[in-house]
Enzyme design. Structure first.
Site, mmCIF file in Angstrom:
data_model
loop_
_atom_site.group_PDB
_atom_site.id
_atom_site.type_symbol
_atom_site.label_atom_id
_atom_site.label_comp_id
_atom_site.label_asym_id
_atom_site.label_seq_id
_atom_site.Cartn_x
_atom_site.Cartn_y
_atom_site.Cartn_z
ATOM 1 N N ARG A 1 23.746 45.730 55.108
ATOM 2 C CA ARG A 1 23.676 46.962 54.190
ATOM 3 C C ARG A 1 23.409 48.285 55.263
ATOM 4 O O ARG A 1 23.917 49.426 55.208
ATOM 5 C CB ARG A 1 22.756 46.902 53.069
ATOM 6 C CG ARG A 1 23.202 45.951 51.762
ATOM 7 C CD ARG A 1 22.309 46.100 50.779
ATOM 8 N NE ARG A 1 20.941 45.311 51.075
ATOM 9 C CZ ARG A 1 20.169 44.920 50.160
ATOM 10 N NH1 ARG A 1 20.315 45.167 49.014
ATOM 11 N NH2 ARG A 1 19.201 44.015 50.468
ATOM 12 N N HIS B 1 23.021 21.034 50.582
ATOM 13 C CA HIS B 1 21.808 21.818 50.597
ATOM 14 C C HIS B 1 20.566 21.477 51.176
ATOM 15 O O HIS B 1 19.493 21.271 50.620
ATOM 16 C CB HIS B 1 21.510 22.279 49.155
ATOM 17 C CG HIS B 1 21.222 24.019 48.836
ATOM 18 N ND1 HIS B 1 21.422 24.592 47.925
ATOM 19 C CD2 HIS B 1 20.090 24.267 49.618
ATOM 20 C CE1 HIS B 1 20.762 25.716 48.065
ATOM 21 N NE2 HIS B 1 19.906 25.672 49.151
ATOM 22 N N ARG C 1 24.311 30.966 50.137
ATOM 23 C CA ARG C 1 24.917 30.805 48.858
ATOM 24 C C ARG C 1 26.049 30.786 48.516
ATOM 25 O O ARG C 1 26.937 31.398 49.311
ATOM 26 C CB ARG C 1 24.200 31.503 47.606
ATOM 27 C CG ARG C 1 22.903 31.827 47.425
ATOM 28 C CD ARG C 1 22.305 30.401 46.575
ATOM 29 N NE ARG C 1 20.949 30.425 46.362
ATOM 30 C CZ ARG C 1 19.804 29.757 47.220
ATOM 31 N NH1 ARG C 1 20.067 29.363 48.415
ATOM 32 N NH2 ARG C 1 18.652 29.842 46.614
ATOM 33 N N GLY D 1 18.949 39.663 57.756
ATOM 34 C CA GLY D 1 17.415 39.556 57.487
ATOM 35 C C GLY D 1 16.837 38.608 58.189
ATOM 36 O O GLY D 1 17.107 38.185 59.436
ATOM 37 N N ARG D 2 15.854 38.047 57.537
ATOM 38 C CA ARG D 2 14.983 36.914 58.389
ATOM 39 C C ARG D 2 15.815 35.755 59.018
ATOM 40 O O ARG D 2 15.685 35.551 60.489
ATOM 41 C CB ARG D 2 14.069 36.281 57.626
ATOM 42 C CG ARG D 2 12.553 37.221 57.225
ATOM 43 C CD ARG D 2 11.742 36.557 56.262
ATOM 44 N NE ARG D 2 12.499 36.386 55.082
ATOM 45 C CZ ARG D 2 12.088 37.181 53.945
ATOM 46 N NH1 ARG D 2 11.515 38.451 54.130
ATOM 47 N NH2 ARG D 2 13.009 37.005 52.937
ATOM 48 N N ILE D 3 16.606 35.048 58.272
ATOM 49 C CA ILE D 3 17.177 33.987 58.536
ATOM 50 C C ILE D 3 18.539 34.463 59.620
ATOM 51 O O ILE D 3 18.706 33.769 60.657
ATOM 52 C CB ILE D 3 17.864 33.179 57.567
ATOM 53 C CG1 ILE D 3 16.521 32.706 56.576
ATOM 54 C CG2 ILE D 3 18.755 31.877 57.997
ATOM 55 C CD1 ILE D 3 17.051 31.984 55.300
ATOM 56 N N GLU E 1 27.103 24.388 42.814
ATOM 57 C CA GLU E 1 26.248 23.296 42.892
ATOM 58 C C GLU E 1 25.837 22.568 41.741
ATOM 59 O O GLU E 1 25.445 23.325 40.874
ATOM 60 C CB GLU E 1 25.308 23.920 43.809
ATOM 61 C CG GLU E 1 25.444 24.098 45.262
ATOM 62 C CD GLU E 1 24.141 24.258 46.078
ATOM 63 O OE1 GLU E 1 24.445 25.053 47.169
ATOM 64 O OE2 GLU E 1 23.167 23.922 45.833
ATOM 65 N N THR F 1 25.024 28.933 55.072
ATOM 66 C CA THR F 1 24.089 28.171 54.448
ATOM 67 C C THR F 1 23.012 29.007 53.609
ATOM 68 O O THR F 1 21.883 28.916 53.655
ATOM 69 C CB THR F 1 23.025 27.826 55.778
ATOM 70 O OG1 THR F 1 22.734 29.043 56.591
ATOM 71 C CG2 THR F 1 23.548 26.582 56.669
HETATM 72 C C1 8YV Z 1 15.312 25.921 48.579
HETATM 73 C C2 8YV Z 1 16.955 27.507 49.346
HETATM 74 O O1 8YV Z 1 15.210 24.216 49.062
HETATM 75 O O2 8YV Z 1 14.940 28.637 49.278
HETATM 76 C C3 8YV Z 1 16.113 28.689 49.104
HETATM 77 O O3 8YV Z 1 16.752 29.608 48.589
HETATM 78 O O4 8YV Z 1 18.277 27.708 48.823
HETATM 79 C C4 8YV Z 1 16.312 26.346 49.621
HETATM 80 O O5 8YV Z 1 15.745 26.629 50.888
HETATM 81 C C5 8YV Z 1 15.898 25.868 47.132
HETATM 82 O O6 8YV Z 1 16.082 26.962 47.049
HETATM 83 C C6 8YV Z 1 14.954 25.036 46.434
HETATM 84 O O7 8YV Z 1 14.545 26.071 45.319
#
Ligand code: 8YV
Length: 328
Positions: free
Chosen positions: A181, A290, A243, A159-161, A272, A241
């Site tokens: 997918r 995180h 989940r 995806g984007r990241i 977490e 980076t």
């Molecule tokens: C956020 C992240 O800082 O955007 C996300 O999904 O994991 C982090 O960039 C965090 O979710 C804040 O809610």
């Protein structure tokens, strides 16, 4: 259309410029002390708010949503990941859910590359040795890491990241492979010179580096199971980076401790903020709290996106960053 200023309840401390703007635009309740909301405070908030602004530290499940008052029509999440929100349950109750995509993509991709380098070149280990006075002089075979340039990188979730990581990785001379997918568009595949792997197993067995960028959903829970992690090569480096729930952390810790894979760089964890004790003290594991989107610019941009989503909804329009359950 909301005639009066909507009651907007924000569950964590946000960057000052964002809070100032929210105060101007909405009937805003902030959390200056920045203590994560208790369940009772969350129940109170969903009972009184027109719009709730939660973060990853708030569990917005179906039971909580049962406590939602008639006014609650928007959950404007501060963050792109919404696995802490039962989106189908919210939508079923007529509550729209929005997130903050795009504005944290580059920051998270930067941190991903930093983790690849930190693990591959043993940066944290070396820094600790230097800090602790353990550097007694250069030696030809001391603190050797793994070359990154020219290696094969397997991206899980394009995806984007994932794509932003691929762009950076190409600048490091990495070969881009990915599992998703479905394949990305031919234009993007060509731009990134990216090879699609329908079989995640086959990709895992052939990569030098693996980076996780898929959302956490029931389908991706332990996507990197103990069985799949065993497919990784002994010199492989794994970075996450996205989940923590996507990786079987205990199985990963055992492989790291046994030297069955070279290293891991983790910015997210299965439970977490608890970090699996088996991951602690491993020289080949670089662990971060995180920090993916933790830049001043990124967090302000996330706040501004929350404001745009609330204002658009206030004006009776569909917010730009609505999360659609069918697309999750
Ligand atoms: C956020 C992240 O800082 O955007 C996300 O999904 O994991 C982090 O960039 C965090 O979710 C804040 O809610």
């Amino acid at each position: 259309m909301v005639a009066r200023k909507p009651k907007v309840i924000v569950t964590r401390k946000l960057p000052d410029p964002v809070e100032t703007r929210m105060r101007e635009l909405f009937d805003t309740e902030l959390n200056i002390a920045d203590q994560p909301f208790t369940r009772a405070q969350l129940e109170d908030a969903v009972g009184r708010a027109d719009a709730l602004v939660p973060t990853i530290t708030d569990r917005i499940d179906a039971t909580l949503l049962e406590k939602a008052g008639p006014k609650l029509k928007l959950i404007a999440n501060f963050g792109v990941g919404v696995d802490h929100i039962d989106v189908p349950a919210a939508v079923a109750k007529g509550i729209a859910v929005t997130n903050t995509p795009g504005v944290l993509t580059e920051d998270t991709a930067d941190l991903t590359m930093a983790l690849m380098m930190a693990v591959g070149r043993r940066i944290v280990e070396g820094a600790n040795v230097a800090q602790e006075g353990g550097y007694t002089g250069w030696a030809p075979t001391w603190m050797m890491g793994h070359r990154i340039t020219g290696k094969r990188l397997g991206i899980i979730g394009m995806g984007r990241i994932g794509q932003a990581v691929a762009r950076r990785a190409r600048a490091f001379g990495l070969q881009i492979h990915y599992h998703n997918r479905k394949p990305v568009s031919p234009r993007i595949a060509e731009e990134l010179e990216a090879t699609y792997w329908e079989s995640l197993d086959q990709m895992l067995a052939r990569m030098d580096l693996i980076s996780v960028h898929s959302p956490h959903t029931p389908a991706t829970y332990h996507l990197l199971s103990a069985r799949r992690l065993k497919l990784l090569q002994q010199h492989a480096i794994l970075v996450n980076t996205a989940r923590g729930e996507i990786i079987d952390e205990t199985a990963l810790a055992e492989l790291l401790r046994a030297g069955k894979i070279a290293g891991a760089g983790l910015d997210v964890f299965e439970h977490e903020p608890a970090i699996n004790p088996k991951l602690l003290g491993l020289p080949n594991a670089v662990l971060l709290p995180h920090l993916g989107s933790a830049t001043i610019e990124g967090r302000i941009d996330m706040g501004e996106k929350v404001i745009i989503n609330i204002r658009t909804w206030m004006d009776g329009h569909k917010p730009p960053d609505r999360v659609i359950p069918a697309m999750m």
